[in-house]
Write a protein that holds these residues in place. Structure first.
Motif, PDB file in Angstrom:
ATOM      1  N   ILE A 195     -17.868 -13.918 -19.017  1.00  0.00           N
ATOM      2  CA  ILE A 195     -17.874 -12.799 -18.064  1.00  0.00           C
ATOM      3  C   ILE A 195     -16.489 -12.161 -17.978  1.00  0.00           C
ATOM      4  O   ILE A 195     -16.372 -10.941 -17.838  1.00  0.00           O
ATOM      5  CB  ILE A 195     -18.415 -13.217 -16.676  1.00  0.00           C
ATOM      6  N   LEU A 255     -18.128  -3.997 -13.951  1.00  0.00           N
ATOM      7  CA  LEU A 255     -17.767  -4.602 -12.673  1.00  0.00           C
ATOM      8  C   LEU A 255     -17.714  -3.547 -11.576  1.00  0.00           C
ATOM      9  O   LEU A 255     -18.236  -3.751 -10.477  1.00  0.00           O
ATOM     10  CB  LEU A 255     -16.436  -5.337 -12.777  1.00  0.00           C
ATOM     11  N   LYS A 263     -20.083  -3.693  -8.338  1.00  0.00           N
ATOM     12  CA  LYS A 263     -19.384  -3.895  -7.063  1.00  0.00           C
ATOM     13  C   LYS A 263     -19.667  -2.722  -6.130  1.00  0.00           C
ATOM     14  O   LYS A 263     -19.743  -2.894  -4.919  1.00  0.00           O
ATOM     15  CB  LYS A 263     -17.867  -4.043  -7.277  1.00  0.00           C
ATOM     16  N   ARG A 292     -22.473 -11.877  -6.544  1.00  0.00           N
ATOM     17  CA  ARG A 292     -21.955 -13.176  -6.974  1.00  0.00           C
ATOM     18  C   ARG A 292     -21.619 -13.145  -8.464  1.00  0.00           C
ATOM     19  O   ARG A 292     -22.193 -12.370  -9.231  1.00  0.00           O
ATOM     20  CB  ARG A 292     -22.987 -14.263  -6.696  1.00  0.00           C
ATOM     21  N   ASN A 293     -20.706 -14.026  -8.836  1.00  0.00           N
ATOM     22  CA  ASN A 293     -20.297 -14.120 -10.242  1.00  0.00           C
ATOM     23  C   ASN A 293     -21.482 -14.499 -11.129  1.00  0.00           C
ATOM     24  O   ASN A 293     -21.611 -13.998 -12.246  1.00  0.00           O
ATOM     25  CB  ASN A 293     -19.166 -15.140 -10.376  1.00  0.00           C
ATOM     26  N   SER A 294     -22.344 -15.372 -10.639  1.00  0.00           N
ATOM     27  CA  SER A 294     -23.511 -15.777 -11.428  1.00  0.00           C
ATOM     28  C   SER A 294     -24.444 -14.593 -11.673  1.00  0.00           C
ATOM     29  O   SER A 294     -25.047 -14.473 -12.744  1.00  0.00           O
ATOM     30  CB  SER A 294     -24.265 -16.908 -10.737  1.00  0.00           C
ATOM     31  N   LEU A 316     -23.428 -11.422 -11.815  1.00  0.00           N
ATOM     32  CA  LEU A 316     -22.723 -10.580 -12.785  1.00  0.00           C
ATOM     33  C   LEU A 316     -22.911 -11.104 -14.208  1.00  0.00           C
ATOM     34  O   LEU A 316     -23.141 -10.329 -15.133  1.00  0.00           O
ATOM     35  CB  LEU A 316     -21.228 -10.505 -12.456  1.00  0.00           C
ATOM     36  N   THR A 317     -22.831 -12.410 -14.358  1.00  0.00           N
ATOM     37  CA  THR A 317     -23.011 -13.010 -15.679  1.00  0.00           C
ATOM     38  C   THR A 317     -24.419 -12.732 -16.193  1.00  0.00           C
ATOM     39  O   THR A 317     -24.606 -12.325 -17.345  1.00  0.00           O
ATOM     40  CB  THR A 317     -22.740 -14.526 -15.629  1.00  0.00           C
TER      41      THR A 317
END
Length: 147
Positions: A65, A76, A80, A87-89, A91-92
């Motif tokens: 990521i 991003l 955003k 959450r980062n998960s 986004l991944t």
């Protein structure tokens, strides 16, 4: 046997060399960051960078990521803007979708079942009010490309 003065001199020289190397690599990193920021809206993937990115994805590497966002900073920003608390998960997962990986590929790369991937897609569809007739991966690309 080396005298105390000689040992101290060698130690000072090693410290100086380390400082020079640190300054050099810091400067190189700044140049790379500047180059990435200049290309933030029109990234032309090179074969090597794309191959490396896909290899990171296939091995479920946590650096995936980070590297993906370096290559596609609009990604991003777009998500955003859509959800400041994303959450980062998520986004991944969305990055995998942006790269047009199938449900089966995402499941294989992230070591989960196909059903778990499908459930995650459905939760994201509900969260972002995506109609079922809209292809999920295309929706992700449109969000980023039209940001």
């Amino acid at each position: 046997m080396i005298s105390t003065n000689a040992s101290l001199l060698i130690l000072c020289l090693l410290i100086i060399i380390l400082i020079v190397l640190l300054l050099y690599f810091t400067n190189q990193l700044k140049c790379l960051r500047r180059e990435y920021s200049n290309n933030s809206f029109s990234i032309n993937y090179t074969n090597d960078s794309l191959k490396y990115l896909i290899e990171l994805a296939k091995t479920n590497n946590p650096q995936f990521i980070i590297y993906f966002i370096d290559l596609k900073p609009k990604f991003l920003e777009a998500f955003k803007n859509l959800d400041p608390n994303i959450r980062n998960s998520e986004l991944t997962f969305l990055a995998y979708s942006y790269l047009n990986f199938s449900t089966k590929e995402i499941a294989n790369y992230t070591f989960v079942s196909d059903r778990a991937v499908q459930m995650r897609k459905n939760r994201l569809r509900k969260k972002y009010n995506i109609q079922s007739k809209i292809h999920f991966n295309e929706w992700v690309r449109e969000i980023v490309d039209h940001y």
